[in-house]
Design a protein around this motif. Structure first.
Motif, PDB file in Angstrom:
ATOM      1  N   ASP A 255      10.463   9.081   5.114  1.00 31.83           N
ATOM      2  CA  ASP A 255      10.053   8.061   4.158  1.00 31.83           C
ATOM      3  C   ASP A 255       8.544   7.984   4.047  1.00 31.83           C
ATOM      4  O   ASP A 255       7.819   7.947   5.022  1.00 31.83           O
ATOM      5  CB  ASP A 255      10.693   6.699   4.452  1.00 31.83           C
ATOM      6  N   ASN A 256       8.120   8.016   2.800  1.00 29.37           N
ATOM      7  CA  ASN A 256       6.695   8.059   2.488  1.00 29.37           C
ATOM      8  C   ASN A 256       6.338   6.807   1.706  1.00 29.37           C
ATOM      9  O   ASN A 256       7.081   6.390   0.824  1.00 29.37           O
ATOM     10  CB  ASN A 256       6.429   9.312   1.639  1.00 29.37           C
ATOM     11  N   PHE A 257       5.214   6.208   2.063  1.00 31.08           N
ATOM     12  CA  PHE A 257       4.728   5.063   1.292  1.00 31.08           C
ATOM     13  C   PHE A 257       3.229   5.244   1.099  1.00 31.08           C
ATOM     14  O   PHE A 257       2.502   5.448   2.065  1.00 31.08           O
ATOM     15  CB  PHE A 257       5.003   3.744   2.016  1.00 31.08           C
ATOM     16  N   ALA A 258       2.773   5.186  -0.133  1.00 30.53           N
ATOM     17  CA  ALA A 258       1.341   5.350  -0.404  1.00 30.53           C
ATOM     18  C   ALA A 258       0.794   4.102  -1.066  1.00 30.53           C
ATOM     19  O   ALA A 258       1.309   3.652  -2.090  1.00 30.53           O
ATOM     20  CB  ALA A 258       1.124   6.555  -1.310  1.00 30.53           C
ATOM     21  N   LEU A 259      -0.227   3.533  -0.463  1.00 31.68           N
ATOM     22  CA  LEU A 259      -0.915   2.405  -1.084  1.00 31.68           C
ATOM     23  C   LEU A 259      -2.249   2.922  -1.621  1.00 31.68           C
ATOM     24  O   LEU A 259      -3.075   3.428  -0.868  1.00 31.68           O
ATOM     25  CB  LEU A 259      -1.159   1.292  -0.070  1.00 31.68           C
ATOM     26  N   VAL A 286       2.493   1.651  -3.821  1.00 31.25           N
ATOM     27  CA  VAL A 286       1.877   0.569  -4.584  1.00 31.25           C
ATOM     28  C   VAL A 286       0.516   1.066  -5.050  1.00 31.25           C
ATOM     29  O   VAL A 286      -0.185   1.725  -4.292  1.00 31.25           O
ATOM     30  CB  VAL A 286       1.698  -0.682  -3.690  1.00 31.25           C
ATOM     31  N   TYR A 287       0.184   0.788  -6.279  1.00 33.41           N
ATOM     32  CA  TYR A 287      -1.155   1.141  -6.752  1.00 33.41           C
ATOM     33  C   TYR A 287      -1.785  -0.054  -7.441  1.00 33.41           C
ATOM     34  O   TYR A 287      -1.129  -0.803  -8.139  1.00 33.41           O
ATOM     35  CB  TYR A 287      -1.132   2.378  -7.661  1.00 33.41           C
ATOM     36  N   GLY A 316       2.917  -0.960  -9.572  1.00 33.25           N
ATOM     37  CA  GLY A 316       1.484  -0.968  -9.834  1.00 33.25           C
ATOM     38  C   GLY A 316       1.005  -2.262 -10.453  1.00 33.25           C
ATOM     39  O   GLY A 316       1.753  -2.969 -11.123  1.00 33.25           O
ATOM     40  N   VAL A 317      -0.266  -2.556 -10.200  1.00 32.79           N
ATOM     41  CA  VAL A 317      -0.936  -3.669 -10.862  1.00 32.79           C
ATOM     42  C   VAL A 317      -2.204  -3.109 -11.476  1.00 32.79           C
ATOM     43  O   VAL A 317      -3.000  -2.472 -10.797  1.00 32.79           O
ATOM     44  CB  VAL A 317      -1.298  -4.791  -9.861  1.00 32.79           C
ATOM     45  N   LEU A 318      -2.352  -3.318 -12.780  1.00 37.67           N
ATOM     46  CA  LEU A 318      -3.502  -2.740 -13.467  1.00 37.67           C
ATOM     47  C   LEU A 318      -4.323  -3.847 -14.103  1.00 37.67           C
ATOM     48  O   LEU A 318      -3.829  -4.583 -14.953  1.00 37.67           O
ATOM     49  CB  LEU A 318      -3.014  -1.737 -14.516  1.00 37.67           C
ATOM     50  N   LEU A 407       3.483  -7.602  -5.351  1.00 39.64           N
ATOM     51  CA  LEU A 407       3.042  -6.449  -4.565  1.00 39.64           C
ATOM     52  C   LEU A 407       3.659  -6.442  -3.169  1.00 39.64           C
ATOM     53  O   LEU A 407       4.115  -5.408  -2.681  1.00 39.64           O
ATOM     54  CB  LEU A 407       1.519  -6.447  -4.442  1.00 39.64           C
ATOM     55  N   ARG A 408       3.675  -7.608  -2.552  1.00 42.22           N
ATOM     56  CA  ARG A 408       4.192  -7.671  -1.177  1.00 42.22           C
ATOM     57  C   ARG A 408       5.666  -7.293  -1.106  1.00 42.22           C
ATOM     58  O   ARG A 408       6.124  -6.748  -0.107  1.00 42.22           O
ATOM     59  CB  ARG A 408       3.970  -9.062  -0.580  1.00 42.22           C
ATOM     60  N   ASP A 409       6.361  -7.584  -2.166  1.00 40.67           N
ATOM     61  CA  ASP A 409       7.770  -7.227  -2.242  1.00 40.67           C
ATOM     62  C   ASP A 409       7.954  -5.717  -2.006  1.00 40.67           C
ATOM     63  O   ASP A 409       8.906  -5.283  -1.365  1.00 40.67           O
ATOM     64  CB  ASP A 409       8.288  -7.638  -3.630  1.00 40.67           C
ATOM     65  N   ALA A 410       7.011  -4.927  -2.501  1.00 39.16           N
ATOM     66  CA  ALA A 410       7.111  -3.468  -2.356  1.00 39.16           C
ATOM     67  C   ALA A 410       6.956  -3.032  -0.905  1.00 39.16           C
ATOM     68  O   ALA A 410       7.497  -1.998  -0.492  1.00 39.16           O
ATOM     69  CB  ALA A 410       6.055  -2.783  -3.226  1.00 39.16           C
ATOM     70  N   LEU A 411       6.225  -3.827  -0.121  1.00 36.37           N
ATOM     71  CA  LEU A 411       5.987  -3.451   1.280  1.00 36.37           C
ATOM     72  C   LEU A 411       7.271  -3.448   2.110  1.00 36.37           C
ATOM     73  O   LEU A 411       7.307  -2.902   3.202  1.00 36.37           O
ATOM     74  CB  LEU A 411       4.977  -4.408   1.926  1.00 36.37           C
ATOM     75  N   GLU A 412       8.317  -4.071   1.561  1.00 34.97           N
ATOM     76  CA  GLU A 412       9.607  -4.069   2.248  1.00 34.97           C
ATOM     77  C   GLU A 412      10.085  -2.636   2.522  1.00 34.97           C
ATOM     78  O   GLU A 412      10.906  -2.403   3.397  1.00 34.97           O
ATOM     79  CB  GLU A 412      10.671  -4.763   1.382  1.00 34.97           C
ATOM     80  N   GLU A 413       9.595  -1.701   1.724  1.00 31.18           N
ATOM     81  CA  GLU A 413      10.029  -0.307   1.877  1.00 31.18           C
ATOM     82  C   GLU A 413       9.446   0.339   3.135  1.00 31.18           C
ATOM     83  O   GLU A 413       9.888   1.403   3.558  1.00 31.18           O
ATOM     84  CB  GLU A 413       9.611   0.528   0.652  1.00 31.18           C
ATOM     85  N   ILE A 414       8.404  -0.260   3.697  1.00 32.93           N
ATOM     86  CA  ILE A 414       7.782   0.321   4.891  1.00 32.93           C
ATOM     87  C   ILE A 414       8.596  -0.063   6.118  1.00 32.93           C
ATOM     88  O   ILE A 414       8.839  -1.240   6.352  1.00 32.93           O
ATOM     89  CB  ILE A 414       6.320  -0.170   5.037  1.00 32.93           C
ATOM     90  N   ARG A 415       8.994   0.950   6.891  1.00 33.85           N
ATOM     91  CA  ARG A 415       9.916   0.680   7.996  1.00 33.85           C
ATOM     92  C   ARG A 415       9.204   0.154   9.243  1.00 33.85           C
ATOM     93  O   ARG A 415       9.843  -0.326  10.163  1.00 33.85           O
ATOM     94  CB  ARG A 415      10.665   1.967   8.384  1.00 33.85           C
TER      95      ARG A 415
END
Lengths: 442, 253
Positions: A255-259, A286-287, A316-318, A407-415
């Protein structure tokens, strides 16, 4: 285009001037092949399908030089780096800083070797990775990187080893008035049934412009579990192009997560080959882009064998005139029946000038698969905003709360909790910066 | 001085240029509970949104004075901090925002607005737990994201909890009884009744008389076609229950 060609040559010259100290003879052929492939392909323009939304025009105009042979004496910018307690490996302008890297006294089952030393071994993982033509074939920036590899490490996790502490590569870019280019190269080999975590922090020191063009090779053997997290928090004047090649064996969990929040222009490209069954493969991220930033996430997932699963969620947030690009391709080969693939890119636009380009792509040759993809673009929800305001919370605080939640919701993917926390702190930093901009503007 | 004074209020939806409120007059004194009843589409909810300061509505005529201040001049968050509270008909779910973070932010916004010291996490938690207990809300409910995973009744209780914590001087309750079973309605009504005092005014907006069995109003107003058609005591509600709104709309509602 003579102008383009001149730029290509200048870039290639900068990269070709780089070298790894003490490299063996076969290495010369590797860099030559990289140079040759780059010359054939040239620096991609928007006319190249794979680079349709990301122009590297800005790169060609800068006269990059190879980094100096001596290590730049820079402090590790702790505020920018992911705050985790890890086994640290420090690269400065693509060169390994051995004095600040944990190469000895490592946990049982973990070996970290400077690239140059690892190359001396015949038939080793490094030689295998560097000589792999598919790692540069049709990939101009990976080829350019190969033409001028500056340094890096080989990380080996032995069969059955369980390395609890994350390995943390800190890549620091720094330049004075003269722009610098460099090409980090790390090779990771995770043995069968092993378990390990790698975190990468890509950061900058100073205001100068630099170009980090890295390639990472990751091989995960049967039934191993590998967590791979990356923070791209480069200096805002920097260019960051990163290629990660991942090969997974039977029953692997990767599993890969890139911020991504730094740099002027960044492309985070991950190409995964699922060369086994019952693999769980995830690439998420997340970007967060603000003024004059361009953040590209490009992924390619090849399902080569039956019964594997791939998951992909980017958010993403732009803001301001920030631009995001997401390209995700899933290729399902004929034998890869019962493949389960899911892909989603969500973007939140905070300004009328912000832009997102999403390009999902499915190429399926097997007839019994489940693949879906989606993309959403939106603004903050008016009902939610009003609810917060009706409880006394000021408009810009309310907006920040909603962006942070998204954005924080996406961090749930980090194990790994410690990494999720460290990345969460970067989101908080980004929002604080944004709040400061808003206060200054009002 | 009246707590709330609405004079000849006209308002329309910005997008549709259609007048919804067509001259509302209403005065609420401190300590009074008023009920506005009316059929669907009469403009009841619009009135609550205009009072709370929701975007998208344009006041074309009239004025609203709250506690001596021109309410219409204030932003939604300023109105809240001045003491206006709207309990939503449909409380909004906000995934990712913990309910307690939200409520503490709200309370501290108000305290800051009035030049008071903000509460820290511990002080706040103590306060909320105490208020939540009366509404039969346990820690498991408090821990969740704002309204996420709440049943209809739990959402309404959560509105009342916010009201209890923020201690507004004017409570506007928009269809608070909708979607509640009898048990939930009793808990919510008890919560509201506990907040009645001599300084606080309340405006209950409802379609049905049922709520008024549990929260006894001092005054009842019938609203239809954007206007208050008739005002009276609580006996008016019973009359409406019997006859319906037909007298005011020309058709049975």
């Amino acid at each position: 285009m003579p102008n383009d060609m001149a730029n290509d040559n200048a870039l290639l010259k900068a990269f070709s001037a780089m070298h790894v100290d003490g490299a063996p003879d076969w290495f010369g052929a590797v860099t030559a092949a990289g140079a040759e492939t780059f010359e054939t392909l040239g620096l991609p323009t928007n006319r190249t399908e794979a680079w349709k939304y990301t122009s590297l025009r800005g790169l060609g105009g800068l006269a990059f030089a190879a980094p100096s042979a001596d290590l730049e004496p820079v402090e590790i910018p702790r505020d920018s780096v992911a705050d985790i307690k890890g086994i640290e490996i420090v690269l400065v302008n693509g060169r390994l800083d051995e004095s600040r890297s944990a190469l000895d006294n490592l946990p049982v089952g973990l070996a970290i070797t400077p690239l140059s030393k690892a190359m001396e071994r015949d038939g080793g993982a490094v030689k295998h990775a560097l000589q792999d033509e598919s790692a540069i074939d049709g990939l101009p920036l990976a080829a350019l990187s190969t033409a001028g590899i500056t340094g890096g490490v080989l990380i080996e996790v032995a069969r059955n080893a369980d390395i609890a502490k994350p390995i943390h590569i800190i890549s620091i870019g720094t330049a004075g008035d003269e722009p610098v280019a460099f090409a980090p190269r790390n090779v990771v080999w995770v043995g069968a049934n092993a378990k390990a975590t790698l975190v990468e922090s890509h950061v900058g020191v100073g205001e100068g412009s630099y170009f980090s063009n890295s390639v990472t090779h990751v091989t995960v053997e049967d039934e191993a579990i590998f967590h791979h997290y990356k923070l791209q928090n480069e200096a805002r004047s920097a260019y960051h192009v990163a290629m990660t090649h991942v090969t997974c064996g039977e029953k692997v969990i990767y599993d890969n997560f890139a911020l991504s929040c730094g740099s002027k222009l960044a492309r985070n490209e991950i190409r995964g080959k699922l060369d086994g069954s019952e693999i769980l493969y995830a690439v998420n991220g997340v970007y967060m882009a603000a003024a004059n930033q361009h953040l590209d996430n490009t992924t390619f997932i090849e399902h080569a064998k039956p019964n594997s699963q791939s998951r992909e969620i980017y958010k993403g947030v732009l803001d301001e005139n920030g631009r995001g690009v997401f390209q995700g391709k899933i290729l399902v080969q004929r034998p890869a029946q019962k493949t389960d693939g899911y892909q989603m890119n969500r973007a939140l636009l905070l300004s009328r000038k912000a832009e997102i380009d999403s390009k999902p792509e499915l190429e399926i040759y097997a007839d019994d698969v489940k693949c879906s993809h989606g993309a959403t673009v939106g603004e903050l929800d008016d009902n939610q905003l009003f609810y917060l305001k009706a409880r006394g919370i000021a408009e810009h605080d309310a907006r920040n709360m909603l962006i942070e939640a998204y954005l924080r919701d996406a961090l749930e993917e980090i194990r790994m909790d410690s990494v999720a926390q460290a990345f969460g702190a970067k989101i908080t930093d980004w929002l604080a910066e944004r709040a400061k901009r808003e206060d200054a503007a009002s | 001085m009246a707590l709330l004074e609405i004079k000849n209020l006209h308002a329309s939806l910005e997008e549709e240029d259609k007048e919804i409120l067509k001259g509302i007059d209403l005065v609420i004194q401190p300590g009074e509970v008023h009920a506005i009843m009316g059929p669907n589409g009469s403009g009841k909810s619009t009135l609550s949104y205009v009072l709370a300061g929701r975007d998208g509505y344009e006041v074309t005529e009239g004025e609203v004075t709250f506690d001596g201040k021109d309410l219409l001049e204030l932003e939604a968050n300023e109105r809240a901090n001045e003491g206006v509270f709207l309990a939503f008909q449909y409380p909004v779910e906000i995934p990712g925002v913990p309910g307690m973070t939200f409520l503490r932010e709200a309370l501290n916004s108000k305290r800051k607005y009035h030049g008071e010291e903000e509460l820290d996490a511990m002080q706040f938690l103590k306060l909320v737990r105490e208020k939540a207990k009366a509404l039969e809300m346990g820690d498991d409910m408090l821990k969740r994201a704002v309204n996420v995973g709440f049943s209809g009744g739990e959402k309404k209780r959560n509105e009342i909890l916010q009201m209890a914590v923020l201690e507004p001087t004017l409570c506007v309750l928009d269809e608070t009884d909708s979607g509640l079973d009898i048990d939930a309605l009793k808990i919510v009504a008890d919560g509201v009744n506990a907040l009645r005092n001599e300084n606080r005014g309340m405006l209950l907006i409802t379609h049905y008389q049922r709520l008024l069995d549990y929260i006894q109003p001092d005054f009842v107003h019938v609203m239809a076609a954007g206007k208050i058609q008739r005002s009276g005591g609580k006996e008016l509600a019973l009359e409406l229950e019997e006859k319906g709104y037909a007298d005011f709309t020309g058709k049975a509602a």
